[in-house]
Scaffold this motif. Sequence first.
Motif, PDB file in Angstrom:
ATOM      1  N   GLN A 190      -8.615   1.948   2.970  1.00  0.00           N
ATOM      2  CA  GLN A 190      -8.800   0.838   3.902  1.00  0.00           C
ATOM      3  C   GLN A 190      -7.864  -0.328   3.575  1.00  0.00           C
ATOM      4  O   GLN A 190      -7.441  -1.053   4.469  1.00  0.00           O
ATOM      5  CB  GLN A 190     -10.252   0.352   3.864  1.00  0.00           C
ATOM      6  CG  GLN A 190     -11.209   1.214   4.648  1.00  0.00           C
ATOM      7  CD  GLN A 190     -10.966   1.170   6.142  1.00  0.00           C
ATOM      8  OE1 GLN A 190     -10.276   2.025   6.682  1.00  0.00           O
ATOM      9  NE2 GLN A 190     -11.498   0.186   6.806  1.00  0.00           N
ATOM     10  N   ASN A 191      -7.547  -0.509   2.302  1.00  0.00           N
ATOM     11  CA  ASN A 191      -6.650  -1.597   1.895  1.00  0.00           C
ATOM     12  C   ASN A 191      -5.184  -1.186   1.909  1.00  0.00           C
ATOM     13  O   ASN A 191      -4.331  -1.908   2.421  1.00  0.00           O
ATOM     14  CB  ASN A 191      -7.029  -2.078   0.496  1.00  0.00           C
ATOM     15  CG  ASN A 191      -8.332  -2.848   0.478  1.00  0.00           C
ATOM     16  OD1 ASN A 191      -8.369  -4.030   0.756  1.00  0.00           O
ATOM     17  ND2 ASN A 191      -9.423  -2.171   0.172  1.00  0.00           N
ATOM     18  N   VAL A 192      -4.892  -0.009   1.366  1.00  0.00           N
ATOM     19  CA  VAL A 192      -3.496   0.413   1.229  1.00  0.00           C
ATOM     20  C   VAL A 192      -2.896   0.759   2.587  1.00  0.00           C
ATOM     21  O   VAL A 192      -1.720   0.495   2.841  1.00  0.00           O
ATOM     22  CB  VAL A 192      -3.381   1.620   0.263  1.00  0.00           C
ATOM     23  CG1 VAL A 192      -1.926   2.031   0.100  1.00  0.00           C
ATOM     24  CG2 VAL A 192      -3.976   1.277  -1.088  1.00  0.00           C
ATOM     25  N   HIS A 193      -3.710   1.334   3.478  1.00  0.00           N
ATOM     26  CA  HIS A 193      -3.195   1.733   4.791  1.00  0.00           C
ATOM     27  C   HIS A 193      -2.569   0.552   5.530  1.00  0.00           C
ATOM     28  O   HIS A 193      -1.445   0.646   6.029  1.00  0.00           O
ATOM     29  CB  HIS A 193      -4.319   2.329   5.642  1.00  0.00           C
ATOM     30  CG  HIS A 193      -4.000   2.382   7.105  1.00  0.00           C
ATOM     31  ND1 HIS A 193      -3.207   3.358   7.650  1.00  0.00           N
ATOM     32  CD2 HIS A 193      -4.349   1.567   8.130  1.00  0.00           C
ATOM     33  CE1 HIS A 193      -3.085   3.145   8.949  1.00  0.00           C
ATOM     34  NE2 HIS A 193      -3.777   2.076   9.259  1.00  0.00           N
ATOM     35  N   ILE A 194      -3.294  -0.567   5.596  1.00  0.00           N
ATOM     36  CA  ILE A 194      -2.796  -1.733   6.329  1.00  0.00           C
ATOM     37  C   ILE A 194      -1.522  -2.276   5.681  1.00  0.00           C
ATOM     38  O   ILE A 194      -0.560  -2.633   6.356  1.00  0.00           O
ATOM     39  CB  ILE A 194      -3.886  -2.820   6.393  1.00  0.00           C
ATOM     40  CG1 ILE A 194      -5.101  -2.286   7.164  1.00  0.00           C
ATOM     41  CG2 ILE A 194      -3.361  -4.085   7.056  1.00  0.00           C
ATOM     42  CD1 ILE A 194      -6.312  -3.183   7.108  1.00  0.00           C
ATOM     43  N   ALA A 225       6.434  -0.686   9.346  1.00  0.00           N
ATOM     44  CA  ALA A 225       6.591  -0.739  10.800  1.00  0.00           C
ATOM     45  C   ALA A 225       7.726  -1.687  11.205  1.00  0.00           C
ATOM     46  O   ALA A 225       7.926  -2.726  10.574  1.00  0.00           O
ATOM     47  CB  ALA A 225       5.290  -1.190  11.445  1.00  0.00           C
ATOM     48  N   PRO A 226       8.455  -1.343  12.273  1.00  0.00           N
ATOM     49  CA  PRO A 226       9.421  -2.294  12.839  1.00  0.00           C
ATOM     50  C   PRO A 226       8.698  -3.565  13.282  1.00  0.00           C
ATOM     51  O   PRO A 226       7.519  -3.511  13.648  1.00  0.00           O
ATOM     52  CB  PRO A 226       9.990  -1.541  14.060  1.00  0.00           C
ATOM     53  CG  PRO A 226       9.697  -0.101  13.801  1.00  0.00           C
ATOM     54  CD  PRO A 226       8.429  -0.068  12.999  1.00  0.00           C
ATOM     55  N   ARG A 227       9.408  -4.680  13.253  1.00  0.00           N
ATOM     56  CA  ARG A 227       8.761  -5.964  13.523  1.00  0.00           C
ATOM     57  C   ARG A 227       8.024  -5.988  14.864  1.00  0.00           C
ATOM     58  O   ARG A 227       6.913  -6.499  14.974  1.00  0.00           O
ATOM     59  CB  ARG A 227       9.815  -7.069  13.484  1.00  0.00           C
ATOM     60  CG  ARG A 227       9.239  -8.474  13.574  1.00  0.00           C
ATOM     61  CD  ARG A 227      10.325  -9.522  13.441  1.00  0.00           C
ATOM     62  NE  ARG A 227      10.992  -9.431  12.151  1.00  0.00           N
ATOM     63  CZ  ARG A 227      12.080 -10.133  11.819  1.00  0.00           C
ATOM     64  NH1 ARG A 227      12.623 -10.942  12.701  1.00  0.00           N
ATOM     65  NH2 ARG A 227      12.626 -10.011  10.627  1.00  0.00           N
ATOM     66  N   GLN A 228       8.639  -5.403  15.895  1.00  0.00           N
ATOM     67  CA  GLN A 228       8.042  -5.466  17.228  1.00  0.00           C
ATOM     68  C   GLN A 228       6.796  -4.585  17.357  1.00  0.00           C
ATOM     69  O   GLN A 228       6.007  -4.747  18.286  1.00  0.00           O
ATOM     70  CB  GLN A 228       9.066  -5.074  18.305  1.00  0.00           C
ATOM     71  CG  GLN A 228       9.599  -3.651  18.219  1.00  0.00           C
ATOM     72  CD  GLN A 228      10.820  -3.529  17.323  1.00  0.00           C
ATOM     73  OE1 GLN A 228      11.021  -4.380  16.452  1.00  0.00           O
ATOM     74  NE2 GLN A 228      11.625  -2.496  17.544  1.00  0.00           N
ATOM     75  N   LEU A 229       6.607  -3.645  16.405  1.00  0.00           N
ATOM     76  CA  LEU A 229       5.450  -2.757  16.461  1.00  0.00           C
ATOM     77  C   LEU A 229       4.420  -3.061  15.373  1.00  0.00           C
ATOM     78  O   LEU A 229       3.420  -2.358  15.265  1.00  0.00           O
ATOM     79  CB  LEU A 229       5.903  -1.297  16.311  1.00  0.00           C
ATOM     80  CG  LEU A 229       6.789  -0.715  17.417  1.00  0.00           C
ATOM     81  CD1 LEU A 229       7.206   0.700  17.059  1.00  0.00           C
ATOM     82  CD2 LEU A 229       6.059  -0.733  18.750  1.00  0.00           C
ATOM     83  N   ARG A 230       4.662  -4.107  14.600  1.00  0.00           N
ATOM     84  CA  ARG A 230       3.820  -4.365  13.428  1.00  0.00           C
ATOM     85  C   ARG A 230       2.356  -4.613  13.809  1.00  0.00           C
ATOM     86  O   ARG A 230       1.442  -4.100  13.165  1.00  0.00           O
ATOM     87  CB  ARG A 230       4.386  -5.539  12.641  1.00  0.00           C
ATOM     88  CG  ARG A 230       3.870  -5.630  11.222  1.00  0.00           C
ATOM     89  CD  ARG A 230       4.768  -6.517  10.385  1.00  0.00           C
ATOM     90  NE  ARG A 230       6.068  -5.894  10.167  1.00  0.00           N
ATOM     91  CZ  ARG A 230       7.160  -6.558   9.813  1.00  0.00           C
ATOM     92  NH1 ARG A 230       7.122  -7.863   9.655  1.00  0.00           N
ATOM     93  NH2 ARG A 230       8.301  -5.923   9.621  1.00  0.00           N
ATOM     94  N   ALA A 273      -0.813  -2.205  12.792  1.00  0.00           N
ATOM     95  CA  ALA A 273      -1.869  -2.772  11.937  1.00  0.00           C
ATOM     96  C   ALA A 273      -3.265  -2.426  12.458  1.00  0.00           C
ATOM     97  O   ALA A 273      -4.190  -2.210  11.669  1.00  0.00           O
ATOM     98  CB  ALA A 273      -1.708  -4.272  11.823  1.00  0.00           C
ATOM     99  N   ILE A 274      -3.425  -2.357  13.789  1.00  0.00           N
ATOM    100  CA  ILE A 274      -4.767  -2.086  14.328  1.00  0.00           C
ATOM    101  C   ILE A 274      -5.133  -0.609  14.247  1.00  0.00           C
ATOM    102  O   ILE A 274      -6.266  -0.237  14.583  1.00  0.00           O
ATOM    103  CB  ILE A 274      -4.910  -2.575  15.790  1.00  0.00           C
ATOM    104  CG1 ILE A 274      -3.989  -1.773  16.728  1.00  0.00           C
ATOM    105  CG2 ILE A 274      -4.683  -4.063  15.889  1.00  0.00           C
ATOM    106  CD1 ILE A 274      -4.295  -1.993  18.189  1.00  0.00           C
ATOM    107  N   THR A 275      -4.204   0.252  13.806  1.00  0.00           N
ATOM    108  CA  THR A 275      -4.550   1.673  13.668  1.00  0.00           C
ATOM    109  C   THR A 275      -5.625   1.895  12.607  1.00  0.00           C
ATOM    110  O   THR A 275      -6.319   2.911  12.645  1.00  0.00           O
ATOM    111  CB  THR A 275      -3.307   2.522  13.316  1.00  0.00           C
ATOM    112  OG1 THR A 275      -2.717   2.025  12.112  1.00  0.00           O
ATOM    113  CG2 THR A 275      -2.285   2.493  14.435  1.00  0.00           C
ATOM    114  N   ALA A 276      -5.770   0.950  11.677  1.00  0.00           N
ATOM    115  CA  ALA A 276      -6.822   1.088  10.656  1.00  0.00           C
ATOM    116  C   ALA A 276      -8.197   1.136  11.318  1.00  0.00           C
ATOM    117  O   ALA A 276      -8.997   2.050  11.067  1.00  0.00           O
ATOM    118  CB  ALA A 276      -6.752  -0.064   9.658  1.00  0.00           C
ATOM    119  N   SER A 277      -8.478   0.178  12.193  1.00  0.00           N
ATOM    120  CA  SER A 277      -9.776   0.164  12.873  1.00  0.00           C
ATOM    121  C   SER A 277      -9.873   1.280  13.910  1.00  0.00           C
ATOM    122  O   SER A 277     -10.952   1.863  14.099  1.00  0.00           O
ATOM    123  CB  SER A 277     -10.010  -1.199  13.533  1.00  0.00           C
ATOM    124  OG  SER A 277      -8.935  -1.528  14.401  1.00  0.00           O
TER     125      SER A 277
END
Length: 207
Positions: free
Chosen positions: A119-123, A130-135, A139-143
């Motif tokens: 949960q911590n390392v994934h984010i 991730a490329p800046r425009q997709l960051r 990031a929300i893929t964790a939830s």
Amino acid sequence: GMTGTFHYGLQVSIINSPAEYIQSFIHETWLKRYGSSPSAEMITLMWSLIVSIYSIGGLLGSSCAGYLCVRFGRKKAMLLSNIPALLGAALMGLSRLCGSFEMIIAGRFFSGVCGGLTQNVHIMYAGECAPRQLRGLIAITASTFSALGKFVGFALGLREVLGVEALWPILLAANAVPVLVQLLTLPFFPDSPRYLLIDLKDKEGCI
């Protein structure tokens, strides 16, 4: 990383489906071992420990995440999280065969360690790669994958699938599947550019 958070959601939800079977297993094991039936309070205590020890493992995993990310890098930290996950799946899957409800408790603890780590390392890992425009999207893929894991866990726990008495050890060991997927795919991914530049001082690797 997404398979890691999927594993977290899966492990959180699948424990709810075989509750009555596990409590029955605790009763039968206690009876065979000690020659007397356990009290209702003892069964409740053991079941409460099975459910809650996952959070204790998660606390330990979360506490270690920062150190492991700096010591081994984000990608290797994700790979290391597979060790307690596989150990936990093996313990829970073999618990009935070995006649030990303590193995379920230990398995849930190790799965919690994995959940706390991922949960911590994934984010951290996904956000830094991730490329800046997709960051933000990454990031929300964790939830997203945690929710997907919970949904799959509830689906597997249905009586028409694995939610029957004969199959509950397989249900508890099902979290080994996303772990194996991660083990097979993650080595082909790069490490975090931030880790390479700041921690390893590898400017070429970062670029």
